[in-house]
Design a protein around this motif. Structure first.
Motif, PDB file in Angstrom:
ATOM      1  N   GLU A  24       0.837  -1.204   0.000  1.00 17.55           N
ATOM      2  CA  GLU A  24       0.000   0.000   0.000  1.00 17.55           C
ATOM      3  C   GLU A  24       0.874   1.257   0.000  1.00 17.55           C
ATOM      4  OE1 GLU A  24      -3.986  -1.381   2.408  1.00 17.55           O
ATOM      5  OE2 GLU A  24      -2.156  -1.018   3.570  1.00 17.55           O
ATOM      6  N   VAL A  25       1.925   1.217   0.799  1.00 19.52           N
ATOM      7  CA  VAL A  25       2.842   2.357   0.840  1.00 19.52           C
ATOM      8  C   VAL A  25       3.533   2.520  -0.512  1.00 19.52           C
ATOM      9  CG1 VAL A  25       4.956   3.276   1.869  1.00 19.52           C
ATOM     10  CG2 VAL A  25       3.214   2.218   3.325  1.00 19.52           C
ATOM     11  N   GLY A  26       3.973   1.396  -1.082  1.00 22.16           N
ATOM     12  CA  GLY A  26       4.641   1.449  -2.373  1.00 22.16           C
ATOM     13  C   GLY A  26       3.747   2.017  -3.458  1.00 22.16           C
ATOM     14  N   GLU A  27       2.491   1.613  -3.464  1.00 19.42           N
ATOM     15  CA  GLU A  27       1.553   2.104  -4.475  1.00 19.42           C
ATOM     16  C   GLU A  27       1.330   3.607  -4.328  1.00 19.42           C
ATOM     17  OE1 GLU A  27      -3.024   1.258  -6.063  1.00 19.42           O
ATOM     18  OE2 GLU A  27      -2.216   0.174  -4.333  1.00 19.42           O
ATOM     19  N   TYR A  28       1.284   4.090  -3.095  1.00 14.96           N
ATOM     20  CA  TYR A  28       1.052   5.510  -2.840  1.00 14.96           C
ATOM     21  C   TYR A  28       2.253   6.347  -3.283  1.00 14.96           C
ATOM     22  CZ  TYR A  28      -0.585   9.693  -0.400  1.00 14.96           C
ATOM     23  OH  TYR A  28      -1.015  10.964  -0.101  1.00 14.96           O
ATOM     24  N   VAL A  29       3.449   5.816  -3.025  1.00 12.36           N
ATOM     25  CA  VAL A  29       4.671   6.558  -3.353  1.00 12.36           C
ATOM     26  C   VAL A  29       5.065   6.385  -4.818  1.00 12.36           C
ATOM     27  CG1 VAL A  29       7.132   6.829  -2.776  1.00 12.36           C
ATOM     28  CG2 VAL A  29       5.465   6.381  -0.973  1.00 12.36           C
ATOM     29  N   GLY A  30       4.630   5.257  -5.420  1.00 15.30           N
ATOM     30  CA  GLY A  30       4.971   4.987  -6.813  1.00 15.30           C
ATOM     31  C   GLY A  30       6.192   4.113  -6.971  1.00 15.30           C
ATOM     32  N   VAL A  31       6.401   3.212  -5.998  1.00 14.35           N
ATOM     33  CA  VAL A  31       7.527   2.272  -6.066  1.00 14.35           C
ATOM     34  C   VAL A  31       7.004   0.877  -5.725  1.00 14.35           C
ATOM     35  CG1 VAL A  31       9.216   4.046  -5.423  1.00 14.35           C
ATOM     36  CG2 VAL A  31       8.163   2.623  -3.639  1.00 14.35           C
ATOM     37  N   SER A  32       7.861  -0.121  -5.893  1.00 13.90           N
ATOM     38  CA  SER A  32       7.470  -1.502  -5.601  1.00 13.90           C
ATOM     39  C   SER A  32       7.532  -1.779  -4.104  1.00 13.90           C
ATOM     40  CB  SER A  32       8.410  -2.463  -6.326  1.00 13.90           C
ATOM     41  OG  SER A  32       9.716  -2.374  -5.762  1.00 13.90           O
ATOM     42  N   PRO A  33       6.807  -2.809  -3.629  1.00 16.01           N
ATOM     43  CA  PRO A  33       6.901  -3.206  -2.223  1.00 16.01           C
ATOM     44  C   PRO A  33       8.332  -3.574  -1.839  1.00 16.01           C
ATOM     45  CG  PRO A  33       5.000  -4.228  -3.254  1.00 16.01           C
ATOM     46  CD  PRO A  33       5.787  -3.589  -4.352  1.00 16.01           C
ATOM     47  N   ARG A  43      18.722  -0.959   3.547  1.00 15.33           N
ATOM     48  CA  ARG A  43      19.526  -1.346   2.392  1.00 15.33           C
ATOM     49  C   ARG A  43      19.505  -0.292   1.296  1.00 15.33           C
ATOM     50  NH1 ARG A  43      17.061  -5.196  -0.043  1.00 15.33           N
ATOM     51  NH2 ARG A  43      15.235  -5.394   1.317  1.00 15.33           N
ATOM     52  N   ALA A  44      18.612   0.638   1.402  1.00 19.49           N
ATOM     53  CA  ALA A  44      18.511   1.732   0.433  1.00 19.49           C
ATOM     54  C   ALA A  44      17.907   2.944   1.135  1.00 19.49           C
ATOM     55  CB  ALA A  44      17.657   1.326  -0.772  1.00 19.49           C
ATOM     56  N   VAL A  45      18.132   4.102   0.546  1.00 17.74           N
ATOM     57  CA  VAL A  45      17.603   5.354   1.097  1.00 17.74           C
ATOM     58  C   VAL A  45      16.752   6.028   0.025  1.00 17.74           C
ATOM     59  CG1 VAL A  45      18.197   7.648   1.980  1.00 17.74           C
ATOM     60  CG2 VAL A  45      19.575   5.660   2.625  1.00 17.74           C
ATOM     61  N   PRO A  46      15.562   6.499   0.364  1.00 21.85           N
ATOM     62  CA  PRO A  46      14.699   7.138  -0.642  1.00 21.85           C
ATOM     63  C   PRO A  46      15.312   8.425  -1.180  1.00 21.85           C
ATOM     64  CG  PRO A  46      13.524   6.755   1.431  1.00 21.85           C
ATOM     65  CD  PRO A  46      14.959   6.506   1.698  1.00 21.85           C
ATOM     66  N   ASP A  47      14.994   8.747  -2.430  1.00 22.43           N
ATOM     67  CA  ASP A  47      15.372  10.047  -2.968  1.00 22.43           C
ATOM     68  C   ASP A  47      14.652  11.124  -2.156  1.00 22.43           C
ATOM     69  OD1 ASP A  47      16.936   8.952  -4.988  1.00 22.43           O
ATOM     70  OD2 ASP A  47      15.216   8.762  -6.349  1.00 22.43           O
ATOM     71  N   PRO A  48      15.265  12.283  -1.952  1.00 24.93           N
ATOM     72  CA  PRO A  48      14.652  13.331  -1.120  1.00 24.93           C
ATOM     73  C   PRO A  48      13.245  13.712  -1.551  1.00 24.93           C
ATOM     74  CG  PRO A  48      16.928  13.876  -1.585  1.00 24.93           C
ATOM     75  CD  PRO A  48      16.606  12.678  -2.426  1.00 24.93           C
ATOM     76  N   GLU A  49      12.988  13.728  -2.868  1.00 24.95           N
ATOM     77  CA  GLU A  49      11.662  14.149  -3.335  1.00 24.95           C
ATOM     78  C   GLU A  49      10.573  13.123  -3.046  1.00 24.95           C
ATOM     79  OE1 GLU A  49      13.922  12.614  -7.027  1.00 24.95           O
ATOM     80  OE2 GLU A  49      14.345  13.869  -5.266  1.00 24.95           O
ATOM     81  N   LYS A  50      10.956  11.911  -2.622  1.00 20.36           N
ATOM     82  CA  LYS A  50       9.966  10.883  -2.288  1.00 20.36           C
ATOM     83  C   LYS A  50       9.540  10.948  -0.817  1.00 20.36           C
ATOM     84  CE  LYS A  50      10.666   7.344  -5.813  1.00 20.36           C
ATOM     85  NZ  LYS A  50      11.138   8.281  -6.819  1.00 20.36           N
ATOM     86  N   LEU A  51      10.282  11.661  -0.012  1.00 17.42           N
ATOM     87  CA  LEU A  51      10.002  11.702   1.418  1.00 17.42           C
ATOM     88  C   LEU A  51       8.626  12.313   1.750  1.00 17.42           C
ATOM     89  CD1 LEU A  51      13.497  12.632   2.891  1.00 17.42           C
ATOM     90  CD2 LEU A  51      12.436  10.371   2.655  1.00 17.42           C
ATOM     91  N   PRO A  52       8.173  13.378   1.070  1.00 18.26           N
ATOM     92  CA  PRO A  52       6.850  13.921   1.400  1.00 18.26           C
ATOM     93  C   PRO A  52       5.728  12.901   1.215  1.00 18.26           C
ATOM     94  CG  PRO A  52       8.101  15.526   0.142  1.00 18.26           C
ATOM     95  CD  PRO A  52       8.879  14.248   0.091  1.00 18.26           C
ATOM     96  N   ARG A  53       5.704  12.186   0.087  1.00 14.10           N
ATOM     97  CA  ARG A  53       4.646  11.192  -0.131  1.00 14.10           C
ATOM     98  C   ARG A  53       4.828   9.981   0.785  1.00 14.10           C
ATOM     99  NH1 ARG A  53       1.051  11.865  -3.888  1.00 14.10           N
ATOM    100  NH2 ARG A  53       0.518   9.655  -3.966  1.00 14.10           N
ATOM    101  N   LEU A  54       6.066   9.667   1.105  1.00 12.37           N
ATOM    102  CA  LEU A  54       6.316   8.552   2.008  1.00 12.37           C
ATOM    103  C   LEU A  54       5.771   8.857   3.400  1.00 12.37           C
ATOM    104  CD1 LEU A  54       7.561   5.781   2.320  1.00 12.37           C
ATOM    105  CD2 LEU A  54       9.782   6.854   2.698  1.00 12.37           C
ATOM    106  N   ALA A  55       5.987  10.073   3.877  1.00 11.38           N
ATOM    107  CA  ALA A  55       5.446  10.471   5.182  1.00 11.38           C
ATOM    108  C   ALA A  55       3.920  10.463   5.148  1.00 11.38           C
ATOM    109  CB  ALA A  55       5.970  11.854   5.570  1.00 11.38           C
ATOM    110  N   ALA A  56       3.355  10.972   4.050  1.00 12.19           N
ATOM    111  CA  ALA A  56       1.894  10.985   3.931  1.00 12.19           C
ATOM    112  C   ALA A  56       1.327   9.571   3.870  1.00 12.19           C
ATOM    113  CB  ALA A  56       1.484  11.770   2.690  1.00 12.19           C
ATOM    114  N   ALA A  57       2.062   8.650   3.250  1.00 17.51           N
ATOM    115  CA  ALA A  57       1.590   7.271   3.107  1.00 17.51           C
ATOM    116  C   ALA A  57       1.436   6.585   4.454  1.00 17.51           C
ATOM    117  CB  ALA A  57       2.548   6.472   2.227  1.00 17.51           C
ATOM    118  N   VAL A  58       2.267   6.964   5.424  1.00 21.69           N
ATOM    119  CA  VAL A  58       2.173   6.355   6.756  1.00 21.69           C
ATOM    120  C   VAL A  58       1.517   7.313   7.750  1.00 21.69           C
ATOM    121  CG1 VAL A  58       4.124   4.812   6.381  1.00 21.69           C
ATOM    122  CG2 VAL A  58       4.531   7.097   7.322  1.00 21.69           C
ATOM    123  N   ARG A  59       0.870   8.345   7.204  1.00 24.70           N
ATOM    124  CA  ARG A  59       0.067   9.289   7.991  1.00 24.70           C
ATOM    125  C   ARG A  59       0.879   9.996   9.070  1.00 24.70           C
ATOM    126  NH1 ARG A  59      -3.219   4.534   7.729  1.00 24.70           N
ATOM    127  NH2 ARG A  59      -4.889   4.748   6.173  1.00 24.70           N
TER     128      ARG A  59
END
Length: 293
Positions: A24-33, A43-59
């Protein structure tokens, strides 16, 4: 400027508290599970521009989940708005992200025509965009109302840009209202009595496309901006600070006078005295020193 702090464990706990699956988080952010799993295990760090949607995805609030210490620069504003650098082509209407990339890297300032478009896209004011741009050029300009890190120096003069373009922007930001390049050119030419400025030249100097100018051009530009050519070419930080502080005081007095003076508890006589002292300070700041003194 400092990037936002990413904590894999904090993301994992936030997702579980929000009762959301990795898919669900992946679908919201636009990446795979699998990508979400890689972030949560470090093992990886999100690109900075993905952090806003990632935070929103987990409320969660962006600043709470991924805090940043320090003031944002241009790249930070872009990332917080969820844009990659490549995506800024559509915002500026250019074929490449070059204008934004150059400004973010402290190489060439944004053309004025791009400022409002980017400010709107990033959800900030043009003034906030310009402050962030100065930070991209190495000047940690404070936000309005913030105390400066320099003791005994006002916020307006704590950090002075080193480049000609930065100084022009600094002065423009402190004028009561925006002034078009053509108006600045006409005003400067009128004060020096010669056609030395054009709207295109003012724009190029303001954006950094042209880094240097002749004494005649600097004299006309200084007159148009109500300052002295020494602000642009003294090379003495102390002199420039005196000039900048005088400019700030002059603008503050003008603002008080525009409100009627009495509203701020100042009489007409006191306003006249302050204006006289400001003019005197301007004259002393630009007067050549007598070597015999």
């Amino acid at each position: 400027m400092p990037a936002r702090l990413f904590d894999a464990q904090a993301l994992l706990l936030a997702r579980r508290e929000a009762d959301r699956k990795q898919s669900e988080v992946g679908e919201y952010v636009g990446v795979s599970p699998a990508r979400v799993s890689a972030w949560e295990t470090g093992r990886a760090v999100p690109d900075p521009e993905k952090l806003p949607r990632l935070a929103a995805a987990v409320r969660r609030d962006l600043d709470e989940l991924f805090p940043r210490k320090g003031r944002p620069d241009l790249a930070d504003l872009r990332a917080d708005a969820g844009y990659s650098q490549t995506a800024t082509r559509d915002l500026t209407g250019t074929r490449t992200p070059g204008p934004v990339a150059a400004a973010e890297n402290g190489q060439r300032r944004l053309s004025r025509e791009y400022e409002q478009r980017l400010a709107d896209a990033y959800g900030v004011s043009v003034d906030a965009l310009r402050r962030a741009q100065e930070r991209s050029f190495g000047h940690d300009v404070p936000e309005p109302g913030e105390s400066s890190s320099a003791e005994g120096v006002s916020d307006d003069t704590a950090v002075l840009p080193a480049t000609l373009a930065g100084k022009i922007t600094y002065l423009l930001d402190r004028l009561p209202a925006p002034i078009p390049d053509a108006t600045l050119a006409a005003r400067g030419n009128g004060l020096v009595g010669a056609e030395v400025l054009t709207a295109d030249l003012v724009r190029d100097l303001r954006t950094g496309a042209v880094a240097n100018a002749s004494d005649d051009v600097l004299r006309a530009l200084a007159g148009a901006l109500d300052t002295t050519p020494l602000m642009f070419k003294s090379g003495d930080a102390g002199v420039e600070r005196v000039i900048a502080e005088t400019l700030v005081l002059s603008n503050q007095v003008a603002a008080i006078a525009a409100r009627g003076g009495a509203e701020a508890g100042l009489s007409a006589e006191l306003l006249a005295f302050i204006n006289k002292e400001v003019s005197k300070a301007r004259t002393e700041a630009i007067a050549p020193r007598d070597p015999r003194a």
